[in-house]
Design a protein around this motif. Sequence first.
Motif, PDB file in Angstrom:
ATOM      1  N   TYR A  11       2.381   1.721  -7.262  1.00 48.16           N
ATOM      2  CA  TYR A  11       1.562   0.640  -8.268  1.00 48.16           C
ATOM      3  C   TYR A  11       0.210   1.007  -7.901  1.00 48.16           C
ATOM      4  CZ  TYR A  11       5.854  -1.636  -9.040  1.00 48.16           C
ATOM      5  OH  TYR A  11       7.198  -2.121  -9.533  1.00 48.16           O
ATOM      6  N   ARG A  12      -0.597   0.792  -9.092  1.00 50.93           N
ATOM      7  CA  ARG A  12      -2.015   0.761  -8.947  1.00 50.93           C
ATOM      8  C   ARG A  12      -2.821  -0.574  -8.960  1.00 50.93           C
ATOM      9  NH1 ARG A  12      -4.024   2.401 -13.765  1.00 50.93           N
ATOM     10  NH2 ARG A  12      -2.925   4.252 -13.790  1.00 50.93           N
ATOM     11  N   GLN A  13      -3.937  -0.955  -8.205  1.00 48.55           N
ATOM     12  CA  GLN A  13      -4.512  -2.094  -8.504  1.00 48.55           C
ATOM     13  C   GLN A  13      -5.880  -1.844  -8.466  1.00 48.55           C
ATOM     14  OE1 GLN A  13      -4.129  -5.025  -5.278  1.00 48.55           O
ATOM     15  NE2 GLN A  13      -5.016  -6.744  -6.356  1.00 48.55           N
ATOM     16  N   LEU A  20      -1.016  -5.586 -10.412  1.00 49.78           N
ATOM     17  CA  LEU A  20      -0.499  -4.126 -10.228  1.00 49.78           C
ATOM     18  C   LEU A  20       0.247  -3.585 -11.283  1.00 49.78           C
ATOM     19  CD1 LEU A  20       1.650  -5.319  -6.843  1.00 49.78           C
ATOM     20  CD2 LEU A  20      -0.423  -4.002  -6.981  1.00 49.78           C
ATOM     21  N   THR A  21      -0.195  -2.362 -11.551  1.00 51.47           N
ATOM     22  CA  THR A  21       0.144  -1.491 -12.624  1.00 51.47           C
ATOM     23  C   THR A  21       1.096  -0.567 -12.120  1.00 51.47           C
ATOM     24  OG1 THR A  21      -2.002  -1.888 -13.569  1.00 51.47           O
ATOM     25  CG2 THR A  21      -0.390   0.142 -14.738  1.00 51.47           C
ATOM     26  N   PRO A  22       2.432  -0.453 -12.632  1.00 53.15           N
ATOM     27  CA  PRO A  22       3.401   0.637 -12.175  1.00 53.15           C
ATOM     28  C   PRO A  22       3.042   1.867 -12.565  1.00 53.15           C
ATOM     29  CG  PRO A  22       4.415  -0.738 -13.772  1.00 53.15           C
ATOM     30  CD  PRO A  22       2.998  -1.418 -13.417  1.00 53.15           C
ATOM     31  N   ILE A  23       2.710   2.756 -11.753  1.00 52.35           N
ATOM     32  CA  ILE A  23       2.616   4.308 -12.306  1.00 52.35           C
ATOM     33  C   ILE A  23       3.634   5.425 -11.950  1.00 52.35           C
ATOM     34  CG2 ILE A  23       0.026   3.957 -12.208  1.00 52.35           C
ATOM     35  CD1 ILE A  23      -0.002   5.362  -9.510  1.00 52.35           C
ATOM     36  N   ALA A  24       4.532   4.794 -11.135  1.00 45.52           N
ATOM     37  CA  ALA A  24       5.752   6.026 -10.888  1.00 45.52           C
ATOM     38  C   ALA A  24       6.907   5.554 -10.206  1.00 45.52           C
ATOM     39  CB  ALA A  24       4.971   7.214 -10.080  1.00 45.52           C
ATOM     40  N   THR A  25       7.936   6.045 -10.504  1.00 41.67           N
ATOM     41  CA  THR A  25       9.096   5.765  -9.613  1.00 41.67           C
ATOM     42  C   THR A  25       9.479   7.033  -9.174  1.00 41.67           C
ATOM     43  OG1 THR A  25       9.772   3.722 -10.926  1.00 41.67           O
ATOM     44  CG2 THR A  25      11.359   4.845  -9.477  1.00 41.67           C
ATOM     45  N   VAL A  26       9.570   7.511  -7.908  1.00 44.67           N
ATOM     46  CA  VAL A  26       9.757   8.764  -7.728  1.00 44.67           C
ATOM     47  C   VAL A  26      10.942   8.826  -6.435  1.00 44.67           C
ATOM     48  CG1 VAL A  26       7.320   9.500  -8.062  1.00 44.67           C
ATOM     49  CG2 VAL A  26       8.108   8.772  -5.788  1.00 44.67           C
TER      50      VAL A  26
END
Length: 76
Positions: A11-13, A20-26
């Motif tokens: 997440y990016r803030q 909190l902005t989700p940016i990836a699930t890895v």
Amino acid sequence: GTATGSGFRVYRQEVGKNVLTPIATVPSTTTSIKDYGIVSRKAYKYSLYAYDNNGAFMSAVENEKVVATCLRTIHY
């Protein structure tokens, strides 16, 4: 990575904001990612949330380091 975790949600803030902005699930084997959603002259913090094979939350880590950007504008 982690021996028991399945992967991470990243997440990016934006500094000064409470979202909190989700940016990836890895997968847990991932060692780096690139965030193409940033904006020039803004500062961000990143958080990692580890989850197991069932998608259940395991642990969280918030990066204390602030990432700031100043992207160049290219004129043609």
